[in-house]
Design an enzyme around this catalytic site. Structure first.
Site, PDB file in Angstrom:
ATOM      1  N   LYS A 114       7.444  -0.353  25.969  1.00 25.97           N
ATOM      2  CA  LYS A 114       6.625  -0.276  24.751  1.00 25.97           C
ATOM      3  C   LYS A 114       5.454   0.688  24.906  1.00 25.97           C
ATOM      4  O   LYS A 114       5.045   1.323  23.945  1.00 25.97           O
ATOM      5  CB  LYS A 114       6.099  -1.665  24.354  1.00 25.97           C
ATOM      6  CG  LYS A 114       7.174  -2.544  23.750  1.00 25.97           C
ATOM      7  CD  LYS A 114       6.580  -3.663  22.924  1.00 25.97           C
ATOM      8  CE  LYS A 114       7.658  -4.479  22.263  1.00 25.97           C
ATOM      9  NZ  LYS A 114       7.152  -5.664  21.585  1.00 25.97           N
ATOM     10  N   LYS A 198      19.182  -1.130  22.532  1.00 25.33           N
ATOM     11  CA  LYS A 198      19.051  -2.424  21.860  1.00 25.33           C
ATOM     12  C   LYS A 198      18.843  -2.239  20.355  1.00 25.33           C
ATOM     13  O   LYS A 198      18.141  -1.314  19.947  1.00 25.33           O
ATOM     14  CB  LYS A 198      17.822  -3.105  22.465  1.00 25.33           C
ATOM     15  CG  LYS A 198      17.792  -4.586  22.360  1.00 25.33           C
ATOM     16  CD  LYS A 198      16.561  -5.125  23.066  1.00 25.33           C
ATOM     17  CE  LYS A 198      15.298  -4.787  22.325  1.00 25.33           C
ATOM     18  NZ  LYS A 198      14.095  -5.472  22.788  1.00 25.33           N
ATOM     19  N   LYS A 201      13.690  -3.348  15.717  1.00 21.50           N
ATOM     20  CA  LYS A 201      12.920  -3.188  14.482  1.00 21.50           C
ATOM     21  C   LYS A 201      12.347  -1.788  14.360  1.00 21.50           C
ATOM     22  O   LYS A 201      12.098  -1.301  13.270  1.00 21.50           O
ATOM     23  CB  LYS A 201      11.713  -4.137  14.502  1.00 21.50           C
ATOM     24  CG  LYS A 201      12.035  -5.583  14.396  1.00 21.50           C
ATOM     25  CD  LYS A 201      10.779  -6.412  14.661  1.00 21.50           C
ATOM     26  CE  LYS A 201      11.077  -7.879  14.558  1.00 21.50           C
ATOM     27  NZ  LYS A 201       9.950  -8.730  14.954  1.00 21.50           N
TER      28      LYS A 201
HETATM   29  P1  AMP Z   1      10.831 -10.001  18.375  1.00 26.19           P
HETATM   30  O1  AMP Z   1      11.295  -9.459  17.087  1.00 26.19           O
HETATM   31  O2  AMP Z   1      10.639  -8.948  19.419  1.00 26.19           O
HETATM   32  O3  AMP Z   1       9.684 -10.930  18.237  1.00 26.19           O
HETATM   33  O4  AMP Z   1      12.041 -10.871  18.910  1.00 26.19           O
HETATM   34  C1  AMP Z   1      12.340 -12.148  18.410  1.00 26.19           C
HETATM   35  C2  AMP Z   1      13.544 -12.729  19.097  1.00 26.19           C
HETATM   36  O5  AMP Z   1      14.715 -11.928  18.841  1.00 26.19           O
HETATM   37  C3  AMP Z   1      13.421 -12.770  20.642  1.00 26.19           C
HETATM   38  O6  AMP Z   1      13.971 -13.991  21.104  1.00 26.19           O
HETATM   39  C4  AMP Z   1      14.250 -11.616  21.107  1.00 26.19           C
HETATM   40  O7  AMP Z   1      14.788 -11.816  22.392  1.00 26.19           O
HETATM   41  C5  AMP Z   1      15.358 -11.572  20.062  1.00 26.19           C
HETATM   42  N1  AMP Z   1      15.921 -10.215  19.918  1.00 26.19           N
HETATM   43  C6  AMP Z   1      15.263  -9.112  19.486  1.00 26.19           C
HETATM   44  N2  AMP Z   1      16.092  -8.041  19.472  1.00 26.19           N
HETATM   45  C7  AMP Z   1      17.307  -8.493  19.915  1.00 26.19           C
HETATM   46  C8  AMP Z   1      18.596  -7.867  20.122  1.00 26.19           C
HETATM   47  N3  AMP Z   1      18.789  -6.581  19.859  1.00 26.19           N
HETATM   48  N4  AMP Z   1      19.606  -8.644  20.569  1.00 26.19           N
HETATM   49  C9  AMP Z   1      19.407  -9.971  20.821  1.00 26.19           C
HETATM   50  N5  AMP Z   1      18.233 -10.618  20.644  1.00 26.19           N
HETATM   51  C10 AMP Z   1      17.191  -9.893  20.194  1.00 26.19           C
HETATM   52  N1  TRP Z   2       7.641 -12.121  23.199  1.00 30.27           N
HETATM   53  C1  TRP Z   2       8.614 -12.596  22.263  1.00 30.27           C
HETATM   54  C2  TRP Z   2       9.348 -11.399  21.642  1.00 30.27           C
HETATM   55  O1  TRP Z   2       8.828 -10.342  21.540  1.00 30.27           O
HETATM   56  C3  TRP Z   2       7.975 -13.423  21.161  1.00 30.27           C
HETATM   57  C4  TRP Z   2       7.287 -14.630  21.690  1.00 30.27           C
HETATM   58  C5  TRP Z   2       5.939 -14.835  21.754  1.00 30.27           C
HETATM   59  C6  TRP Z   2       7.900 -15.800  22.193  1.00 30.27           C
HETATM   60  N2  TRP Z   2       5.680 -16.068  22.245  1.00 30.27           N
HETATM   61  C7  TRP Z   2       6.840 -16.681  22.536  1.00 30.27           C
HETATM   62  C8  TRP Z   2       9.223 -16.179  22.393  1.00 30.27           C
HETATM   63  C9  TRP Z   2       7.088 -17.959  23.111  1.00 30.27           C
HETATM   64  C10 TRP Z   2       9.464 -17.431  22.958  1.00 30.27           C
HETATM   65  C11 TRP Z   2       8.416 -18.298  23.297  1.00 30.27           C
HETATM   66  O2  TRP Z   2      10.436 -11.537  21.220  1.00 30.27           O
END
Ligand code: AMP
Ligand code: TRP
Length: 333
Positions: A114, A198, A201
């Site tokens: 990131k 991956k 978003k």
């Molecule tokens: P985030 O949008 O980064 O907060 O991710 C939310 C949840 O979605 C987390 O548990 C991530 O591990 C899962 N996640 C995000 N992108 C992917 C992906 N491309 N494949 C599987 N899980 C994902």
């Molecule tokens: N770091 C996780 C992600 O980007 C989001 C997250 C924040 C999370 N706090 C958490 C996931 C606690 C599980 C438990 O996807």
């Protein structure tokens, strides 16, 4: 056996099929198991580790809550709230950042990804982001954390922080050491344009991901344009080696239809991708369109969403507030 579940999703817009198959679909299954206590958090403090527009952040918080509910999480059974409403998260994060050594944080690969090339310009918040995540989890005596594969390292760090704190302050099982719940298969959904990247978003190409708010036509179009190769679908998994795009699409089909990859290969082995893509688009739109319709309905009902988040925050506060008091006592405040 009953589980204490905690997971979080950042309100950064564009929730996609990877979020759904890697995380939210599992949240729904855990919510539906009667004996579980589940908490699903909109992690807005995590979101601001990268600059956010104020108005977009506000609407993304509501949209993330709406996505949870539209996907099938029942707010009368599970707690849904946004992190910034419960002070204990930020407070515990400071305290645990004094337990976590820099060496452990230096190993976090997500920070490296990131922050990109110019690490000096990344916020300190982005660097200690995993400590805030550990605080989220540990404040609720969580037993299990459902996440996608990309969060595995952060969960290992959470376990290490819990154990180090328990040892240093001689308070054996004070912090419960949580288990990750990462689906063996399909926990890493890849971009539709590049099977080695991956689904994300932040990918500049909208064709790389299926958003949970996409219409049927958008889903059909994106699947039609998804990258594949020129070989037919094989009958056995081994033959998917070195065919990441093919493996990803077949994995998505298996995951959304709750079946093994083996079963999908039984069904489609020998067929070509144009046939398979029609079937994939069909099943994806049949599962995603109802969610998408429900999200669009719910986001207009701000009052309803704000009430759910407020009630959730009150319940979360009553658990986390007690834990932070105990933490403070243990460290001598
Ligand atoms: P985030 O949008 O980064 O907060 O991710 C939310 C949840 O979605 C987390 O548990 C991530 O591990 C899962 N996640 C995000 N992108 C992917 C992906 N491309 N494949 C599987 N899980 C994902
Ligand atoms: N770091 C996780 C992600 O980007 C989001 C997250 C924040 C999370 N706090 C958490 C996931 C606690 C599980 C438990 O996807």
């Amino acid at each position: 056996m009953s589980k204490k579940i905690f997971s979080g999703v950042q309100p950064t817009g564009n929730l996609h099929l990877g979020n759904y198959l890697g995380a939210i679909k599992n949240f729904v299954e855990l919510n539906n198991e009667k004996e579980n206590d589940c908490i699903f958090c909109v992690v807005d403090l995590h979101a601001i580790t990268i600059k956010q527009d104020k108005n977009e952040l506000k609407s993304n918080i509501r949209e993330t809550a709406a996505t949870f509910i539209a996907s099938g999480i029942d707010p009368s059974k599970s707690i849904i709230f946004n992190q910034s409403k419960v002070q204990a998260h930020a407070e515990a994060s400071w305290i645990l950042s004094c337990t976590a050594p820099m060496g452990w944080l230096n190993r976090m690969t997500q920070f490296k990804e990131k922050a990109g090339k110019d690490k000096e310009k990344a916020s300190v918040g982005l660097y200690i982001y995993p400590v805030l995540m550990a605080s989220d989890i540990l404040l609720y005596d969580t037993s299990h954390v459902p996440v996608g594969e990309d969060q595995k390292q952060h969960l290992e760090l959470t376990r290490d922080i819990a154990q180090k704190f328990n040892k240093e302050f001689i308070c054996d099982d004070f912090f419960k050491v949580p288990e990750p719940l990462i689906k063996k298969n399909f926990s890493r959904i890849m971009s539709l344009k590049d099977g080695l990247k991956k689904m994300s978003k932040s990918d500049p190409s909208g064709l790389s991901r299926i958003n949970l708010t996409d219409t049927k036509d958008e889903i059909v179009n994106k699947i039609r344009k998804a990258k594949t190769d020129s070989f037919p679908i094989p009958n056995i998994e081994k033959e998917l080696n070195d065919r990441p795009e093919a493996e990803n699409l077949l994995g998505i089909y298996s995951s959304i239809s709750n079946q093994t990859l083996e079963k999908t290969l039984d069904e489609f082995g020998g067929k070509n991708f144009s046939f398979f893509k029609n079937e994939l688009a069909e099943i994806l739109s049949s599962k995603i369109s109802p969610i998408s319709g429900e999200i669009k309905k719910l986001i207009h009902d701000r009052q309803y969403l704000d009430n759910i988040l407020l009630e959730g925050a009150e319940k979360a506060e009553s658990i986390a507030g007690k834990k932070i008091k105990e933490i403070k006592k243990i460290i001598g405040f």
